[in-house]
Design a protein around this motif. Structure first.
Motif, PDB file in Angstrom:
ATOM      1  N   GLU A   1      41.150  55.272   4.428  1.00 33.60           N
ATOM      2  CA  GLU A   1      41.869  55.984   3.375  1.00 33.60           C
ATOM      3  C   GLU A   1      41.158  57.274   3.007  1.00 33.60           C
ATOM      4  O   GLU A   1      41.795  58.299   2.757  1.00 33.60           O
ATOM      5  N   ASP A   2      39.837  57.244   2.990  1.00 33.51           N
ATOM      6  CA  ASP A   2      39.070  58.449   2.678  1.00 33.51           C
ATOM      7  C   ASP A   2      39.304  59.517   3.742  1.00 33.51           C
ATOM      8  O   ASP A   2      39.475  60.701   3.413  1.00 33.51           O
ATOM      9  N   GLU A   3      39.328  59.124   5.011  1.00 34.52           N
ATOM     10  CA  GLU A   3      39.579  60.088   6.079  1.00 34.52           C
ATOM     11  C   GLU A   3      41.000  60.648   5.968  1.00 34.52           C
ATOM     12  O   GLU A   3      41.219  61.844   6.181  1.00 34.52           O
ATOM     13  N   PHE A   4      41.952  59.780   5.622  1.00 40.21           N
ATOM     14  CA  PHE A   4      43.319  60.267   5.430  1.00 40.21           C
ATOM     15  C   PHE A   4      43.371  61.307   4.314  1.00 40.21           C
ATOM     16  O   PHE A   4      44.037  62.341   4.439  1.00 40.21           O
ATOM     17  N   ASN A   5      42.687  61.044   3.219  1.00 37.70           N
ATOM     18  CA  ASN A   5      42.687  61.990   2.101  1.00 37.70           C
ATOM     19  C   ASN A   5      42.053  63.318   2.503  1.00 37.70           C
ATOM     20  O   ASN A   5      42.487  64.387   2.038  1.00 37.70           O
ATOM     21  N   GLN A   6      41.043  63.260   3.362  1.00 41.92           N
ATOM     22  CA  GLN A   6      40.437  64.496   3.855  1.00 41.92           C
ATOM     23  C   GLN A   6      41.437  65.280   4.719  1.00 41.92           C
ATOM     24  O   GLN A   6      41.525  66.512   4.621  1.00 41.92           O
ATOM     25  N   LEU A   7      42.175  64.560   5.557  1.00 36.95           N
ATOM     26  CA  LEU A   7      43.186  65.223   6.385  1.00 36.95           C
ATOM     27  C   LEU A   7      44.285  65.832   5.515  1.00 36.95           C
ATOM     28  O   LEU A   7      44.739  66.948   5.766  1.00 36.95           O
ATOM     29  N   LEU A   8      44.686  65.103   4.484  1.00 32.02           N
ATOM     30  CA  LEU A   8      45.701  65.613   3.567  1.00 32.02           C
ATOM     31  C   LEU A   8      45.217  66.885   2.869  1.00 32.02           C
ATOM     32  O   LEU A   8      45.970  67.854   2.720  1.00 32.02           O
ATOM     33  N   GLY A   9      43.955  66.884   2.469  1.00 34.66           N
ATOM     34  CA  GLY A   9      43.390  68.074   1.834  1.00 34.66           C
ATOM     35  C   GLY A   9      43.391  69.271   2.766  1.00 34.66           C
ATOM     36  O   GLY A   9      43.727  70.393   2.360  1.00 34.66           O
ATOM     37  N   LEU A  10      43.036  69.036   4.037  1.00 38.35           N
ATOM     38  CA  LEU A  10      43.072  70.118   5.024  1.00 38.35           C
ATOM     39  C   LEU A  10      44.497  70.620   5.217  1.00 38.35           C
ATOM     40  O   LEU A  10      44.742  71.828   5.304  1.00 38.35           O
ATOM     41  N   ALA A  11      45.442  69.678   5.286  1.00 42.78           N
ATOM     42  CA  ALA A  11      46.840  70.056   5.489  1.00 42.78           C
ATOM     43  C   ALA A  11      47.351  70.914   4.345  1.00 42.78           C
ATOM     44  O   ALA A  11      48.049  71.914   4.569  1.00 42.78           O
ATOM     45  N   LYS A  12      47.026  70.538   3.112  1.00 47.18           N
ATOM     46  CA  LYS A  12      47.457  71.335   1.960  1.00 47.18           C
ATOM     47  C   LYS A  12      46.921  72.764   2.056  1.00 47.18           C
ATOM     48  O   LYS A  12      47.637  73.733   1.793  1.00 47.18           O
ATOM     49  N   THR A  13      45.666  72.881   2.438  1.00 50.08           N
ATOM     50  CA  THR A  13      45.066  74.209   2.588  1.00 50.08           C
ATOM     51  C   THR A  13      45.771  75.005   3.673  1.00 50.08           C
ATOM     52  O   THR A  13      46.147  76.166   3.478  1.00 50.08           O
ATOM     53  N   GLY A  14      45.964  74.374   4.840  1.00 48.95           N
ATOM     54  CA  GLY A  14      46.586  75.060   5.960  1.00 48.95           C
ATOM     55  C   GLY A  14      48.023  75.467   5.674  1.00 48.95           C
ATOM     56  O   GLY A  14      48.441  76.593   5.980  1.00 48.95           O
ATOM     57  N   ILE A  15      48.801  74.573   5.076  1.00 49.18           N
ATOM     58  CA  ILE A  15      50.196  74.883   4.795  1.00 49.18           C
ATOM     59  C   ILE A  15      50.304  75.966   3.729  1.00 49.18           C
ATOM     60  O   ILE A  15      51.191  76.823   3.784  1.00 49.18           O
ATOM     61  N   GLY A  16      49.386  75.974   2.776  1.00 44.95           N
ATOM     62  CA  GLY A  16      49.359  77.063   1.800  1.00 44.95           C
ATOM     63  C   GLY A  16      49.197  78.411   2.475  1.00 44.95           C
ATOM     64  O   GLY A  16      49.872  79.389   2.109  1.00 44.95           O
ATOM     65  N   ARG A  17      48.344  78.461   3.484  1.00 42.86           N
ATOM     66  CA  ARG A  17      48.150  79.723   4.216  1.00 42.86           C
ATOM     67  C   ARG A  17      49.385  80.078   5.024  1.00 42.86           C
ATOM     68  O   ARG A  17      49.777  81.252   5.111  1.00 42.86           O
ATOM     69  N   LEU A  18      50.005  79.076   5.631  1.00 38.71           N
ATOM     70  CA  LEU A  18      51.207  79.345   6.422  1.00 38.71           C
ATOM     71  C   LEU A  18      52.342  79.861   5.538  1.00 38.71           C
ATOM     72  O   LEU A  18      53.074  80.774   5.933  1.00 38.71           O
ATOM     73  N   VAL A  19      52.503  79.290   4.363  1.00 38.74           N
ATOM     74  CA  VAL A  19      53.534  79.760   3.434  1.00 38.74           C
ATOM     75  C   VAL A  19      53.254  81.206   3.021  1.00 38.74           C
ATOM     76  O   VAL A  19      54.169  82.027   2.922  1.00 38.74           O
ATOM     77  N   ASP A  20      51.990  81.529   2.796  1.00 34.42           N
ATOM     78  CA  ASP A  20      51.638  82.919   2.486  1.00 34.42           C
ATOM     79  C   ASP A  20      52.047  83.851   3.627  1.00 34.42           C
ATOM     80  O   ASP A  20      52.556  84.961   3.390  1.00 34.42           O
ATOM     81  N   LEU A  21      51.840  83.402   4.867  1.00 35.02           N
ATOM     82  CA  LEU A  21      52.220  84.210   6.029  1.00 35.02           C
ATOM     83  C   LEU A  21      53.739  84.339   6.128  1.00 35.02           C
ATOM     84  O   LEU A  21      54.260  85.399   6.494  1.00 35.02           O
ATOM     85  N   GLN A  22      54.467  83.275   5.798  1.00 33.85           N
ATOM     86  CA  GLN A  22      55.926  83.363   5.762  1.00 33.85           C
ATOM     87  C   GLN A  22      56.380  84.402   4.735  1.00 33.85           C
ATOM     88  O   GLN A  22      57.277  85.203   5.007  1.00 33.85           O
ATOM     89  N   LYS A  23      55.757  84.370   3.566  1.00 36.97           N
ATOM     90  CA  LYS A  23      56.124  85.317   2.510  1.00 36.97           C
ATOM     91  C   LYS A  23      55.858  86.755   2.956  1.00 36.97           C
ATOM     92  O   LYS A  23      56.653  87.661   2.675  1.00 36.97           O
ATOM     93  N   MET A  24      54.737  86.958   3.645  1.00 38.03           N
ATOM     94  CA  MET A  24      54.424  88.296   4.129  1.00 38.03           C
ATOM     95  C   MET A  24      55.421  88.717   5.206  1.00 38.03           C
ATOM     96  O   MET A  24      55.831  89.891   5.278  1.00 38.03           O
ATOM     97  N   ALA A  25      55.843  87.781   6.046  1.00 40.08           N
ATOM     98  CA  ALA A  25      56.735  88.098   7.157  1.00 40.08           C
ATOM     99  C   ALA A  25      58.114  88.550   6.684  1.00 40.08           C
ATOM    100  O   ALA A  25      58.768  89.371   7.339  1.00 40.08           O
ATOM    101  N   ILE A  26      58.568  88.005   5.546  1.00 41.51           N
ATOM    102  CA  ILE A  26      59.938  88.316   5.095  1.00 41.51           C
ATOM    103  C   ILE A  26      60.007  89.453   4.093  1.00 41.51           C
ATOM    104  O   ILE A  26      61.083  89.736   3.554  1.00 41.51           O
ATOM    105  N   LEU A  27      58.876  90.088   3.828  1.00 36.82           N
ATOM    106  CA  LEU A  27      58.886  91.223   2.903  1.00 36.82           C
ATOM    107  C   LEU A  27      59.759  92.363   3.430  1.00 36.82           C
ATOM    108  O   LEU A  27      59.788  92.619   4.641  1.00 36.82           O
TER     109      LEU A  27
END
Length: 237
Positions: free
Chosen positions: A211-237
């Motif tokens: 469960e601890d490893e899963f939570n670490q993966l989830l934390g990484l995913a949140k960080t990565g997806i936040g960056r991807l959403v930022d890139l999407q926002k930049m792309a559609i400007l």
């Protein structure tokens, strides 16, 4: 040390290029490092038979890999007469993910079909496809707005996806093929721009993960997806 020399929480180089298809109502060439996927959105002013008369639309997806997307030429699935189970699973995932952020009532009686064609594969094709498909979908909706085909906001949020895994005992973000093929655990996360979880696919290839490893993966995913959403926002400007 990761084969790519990236930090554990570092994405590959990501680009989102819009308007790459002359005829499609929306299109995006998405690159996650050496994984390249062409996403096109096609508008049809009809809905599947089971939706007729309900005053709501539909978003669906198809996915495929070109014969030389990988090191050896793959036979086209059309010549085999059927899609593989993997292909069907991925295109259903893409469709589900996009519909999670679409107001189907606001879309009206229309269908948007998203085609995701893998030009080059180096791991993470489904996550790249989802991330690029949102951009193509958004541009298709904007095309409809410009022609007064929709009035209300059709898209409720961003959607993006990323892979995570445990490689040589350490949780890492955005696996390329060298990592994905030998990872002890690999997972795909689909999330909205506001942080909502749409889907999680996780598999232990060797020993079960904790469960601890899963939570670490989830934390990484949140960080990565936040960056991807930022890139999407930049792309559609």
């Amino acid at each position: 040390m990761r084969p790519s020399k990236r930090a554990a929480d570092e994405l590959r180089a990501v680009t989102l290029e819009r308007g790459v298809s002359k005829h499609a109502e929306g299109s995006c060439l998405v690159k996650f490092g050496d994984t390249h996927v062409l996403c096109t959105a096609s508008l049809e002013e009809r809905v599947p038979p089971w939706l007729r008369g309900q005053n709501r639309g539909w978003v669906t997806a198809e996915y495929g890999m070109l014969p030389r997307a990988t090191g050896d030429r793959m036979r086209r699935e059309a010549t085999a007469g059927k899609q593989s189970g993997r292909t069907q699973e991925i295109q259903r995932l893409i469709g589900r993910s996009l519909r999670a952020v679409v107001d189907l009532q606001a879309l009206g009686e229309a269908q948007i079909s998203i085609d995701c064609d893998v030009i080059q594969a180096d791991g993470g094709t489904r996550t790249a496809a989802i991330t690029g498909a949102w951009v193509a979908l958004r541009d298709c909706v904007e095309w409809m707005k410009a022609r007064d085909m929709v009035k209300a906001n059709v898209l409720k949020d961003h959607i993006a996806a990323i892979s995570c895994g445990i490689y040589e005992g350490a949780p890492v973000l955005d696996l390329d093929y060298a990592e994905d093929s030998t990872a002890e655990t690999d997972a795909n996360f689909v999330m909205t721009g506001s942080g909502g979880i749409v889907e999680i696919q996780g598999t232990a290839e060797g020993a079960p993960f904790s469960e601890d490893e899963f939570n670490q993966l989830l934390g990484l995913a949140k960080t990565g997806i936040g960056r991807l959403v930022d890139l999407q926002k930049m792309a559609i400007l």
